[in-house]
Each structure stands twice: as C-alpha cells, then as structure tokens.
Write a protein that holds these residues in place. Sequence first.
Motif, short mmCIF file in Angstrom:
data_model
loop_
_atom_site.label_atom_id
_atom_site.label_comp_id
_atom_site.label_asym_id
_atom_site.label_seq_id
_atom_site.Cartn_x
_atom_site.Cartn_y
_atom_site.Cartn_z
N CYS A 194 -58.83 24.39 1.95
CA CYS A 194 -58.53 24.07 3.36
C CYS A 194 -59.62 24.62 4.27
O CYS A 194 -60.05 23.97 5.22
CB CYS A 194 -57.17 24.63 3.77
SG CYS A 194 -55.77 23.72 3.10
N VAL B 132 -62.44 22.32 4.33
CA VAL B 132 -62.20 21.17 5.20
C VAL B 132 -62.52 21.55 6.64
O VAL B 132 -63.23 20.84 7.35
CB VAL B 132 -60.74 20.66 5.08
CG1 VAL B 132 -60.40 19.68 6.20
CG2 VAL B 132 -60.51 20.01 3.73
N ASP C 74 -63.91 16.68 2.89
CA ASP C 74 -63.10 15.88 3.81
C ASP C 74 -61.62 15.94 3.42
O ASP C 74 -61.26 16.39 2.34
CB ASP C 74 -63.62 14.45 3.95
CG ASP C 74 -63.37 13.56 2.74
OD1 ASP C 74 -62.35 13.73 2.05
OD2 ASP C 74 -64.18 12.66 2.51
N GLU C 75 -60.80 15.52 4.34
CA GLU C 75 -59.36 15.63 4.18
C GLU C 75 -58.84 14.88 2.96
O GLU C 75 -57.97 15.38 2.25
CB GLU C 75 -58.65 15.11 5.44
CG GLU C 75 -58.95 15.89 6.69
CD GLU C 75 -60.21 15.47 7.43
OE1 GLU C 75 -60.49 16.04 8.48
OE2 GLU C 75 -60.94 14.56 6.94
N THR D 56 -56.66 16.40 -0.29
CA THR D 56 -55.35 15.94 -0.75
C THR D 56 -55.42 15.38 -2.17
O THR D 56 -54.50 15.61 -2.96
CB THR D 56 -54.74 14.88 0.20
OG1 THR D 56 -55.57 13.72 0.26
CG2 THR D 56 -54.52 15.47 1.58
N ARG E 11 -55.35 12.03 8.27
CA ARG E 11 -56.39 13.06 8.36
C ARG E 11 -55.98 14.15 9.36
O ARG E 11 -56.16 15.34 9.10
CB ARG E 11 -57.74 12.46 8.76
CG ARG E 11 -58.53 11.92 7.61
CD ARG E 11 -59.98 11.62 8.00
NE ARG E 11 -60.08 10.58 9.01
CZ ARG E 11 -60.00 9.28 8.77
NH1 ARG E 11 -59.82 8.85 7.54
NH2 ARG E 11 -60.10 8.41 9.74
N VAL F 81 -53.40 16.35 7.82
CA VAL F 81 -54.00 17.23 6.81
C VAL F 81 -54.70 18.40 7.50
O VAL F 81 -54.55 19.55 7.10
CB VAL F 81 -54.99 16.45 5.91
CG1 VAL F 81 -55.79 17.41 5.01
CG2 VAL F 81 -54.25 15.41 5.07
N ARG F 82 -55.43 18.11 8.57
CA ARG F 82 -56.11 19.18 9.30
C ARG F 82 -55.11 20.16 9.89
O ARG F 82 -55.35 21.37 9.89
CB ARG F 82 -57.02 18.60 10.39
CG ARG F 82 -58.24 17.89 9.82
CD ARG F 82 -59.24 17.53 10.89
NE ARG F 82 -60.03 18.65 11.30
CZ ARG F 82 -61.01 19.22 10.60
NH1 ARG F 82 -61.28 18.77 9.40
NH2 ARG F 82 -61.70 20.23 11.07
N ALA G 182 -54.09 22.36 7.11
CA ALA G 182 -55.22 23.25 6.77
C ALA G 182 -55.32 24.40 7.78
O ALA G 182 -55.50 25.56 7.39
CB ALA G 182 -56.52 22.46 6.71
#
Length: 154
Positions: free
Chosen positions: A85, A88, A94-95, A99, A140, A143-144, A147
């Motif tokens: 994470c 990222v 990247d995301e 994943t 995305r 996901v961020r 993270a």
Amino acid sequence: MHERLVEAIAWWRIGGDNGRRVLADAATELLVAGSASPAVAELAGTPEAENPFVVDDVIGRVIVDLQLESAFVEGENLLAVRHRCRSVLDGGLDERELTRWVHERFGHQDQEDAIDLLAGLDDEFDLAETGTFGSASEVRARVRDVAVRLVHGE
C-alpha cells in the motif's frame, strides 16, 4: 519510526519480490535517521546473495535490538500488504497491481478485513473493465482510501 523496517521484515518473511533489497533499503533508511544498532547496520550491509538463514538471524537480532517484538502482533500478511500500500501511495505501484497481488496471494480467505476488501476490489476492477459495474477510476479511489487507512493506521 520503525514502520518501514517492520514492513520490510514482513515482506521478506512472506517471500516478497526483492525482499533482500527491501530489507537493505529500510535498514539503510533507519541508519540515516540515526540508528546506532549494530544489527541494523549489518542488515543494511548484508550481501544480496547471503544465505537466507543468515539474514533471518540478523533480522532476529534487529528485532531484539530495537524491541520490535510487539510490532508483529498484527501479523505478517497485513504488514506485507501495508508495505505494498505504501508503494501505491509513493507512486511505485498502481492500484490494480496491488489488488491483483492481494487477490492472487491471499484470495478472499484472509482473516484481515482490509486484505479481504482489497481482494474484493480486484473483483470490482474486473467488473469495471467489462462495464458491468462502476468505473475503474472509482475503484482506484477506493483502493487508495484503503491504502491510506492501512499506512496511516486509520
């Protein structure tokens, strides 16, 4: 202050890519920040081709020197995911790569909610790509968010 080193140790222990390099970088960062631990210095300077058992021994001494035993309560899987994470958030990964790695490595069976959530977000990327559900940019962003929460302990 020792978060990156703890994550690097977890990354090494789960067999993560370039584990030896990740350990050396984290140990070097700690030395630059002022650590006087001989074990940390040894870890930073351990040759790339060093026997893994020797590296594990040095790691054990680092954990004792820095009193990091309690840092591993969360479990190595979660710490290794936190390492990814951080990549990222730093722009090195990247995301979707995050994943996909989580989904392939842990599936939906991990007991940590954040790991399961990231595996599920990989499925959502698949659905977004087919136009079935949502957009990749929405996934995305989610996901961020995960993270950020993992890295900052939120």
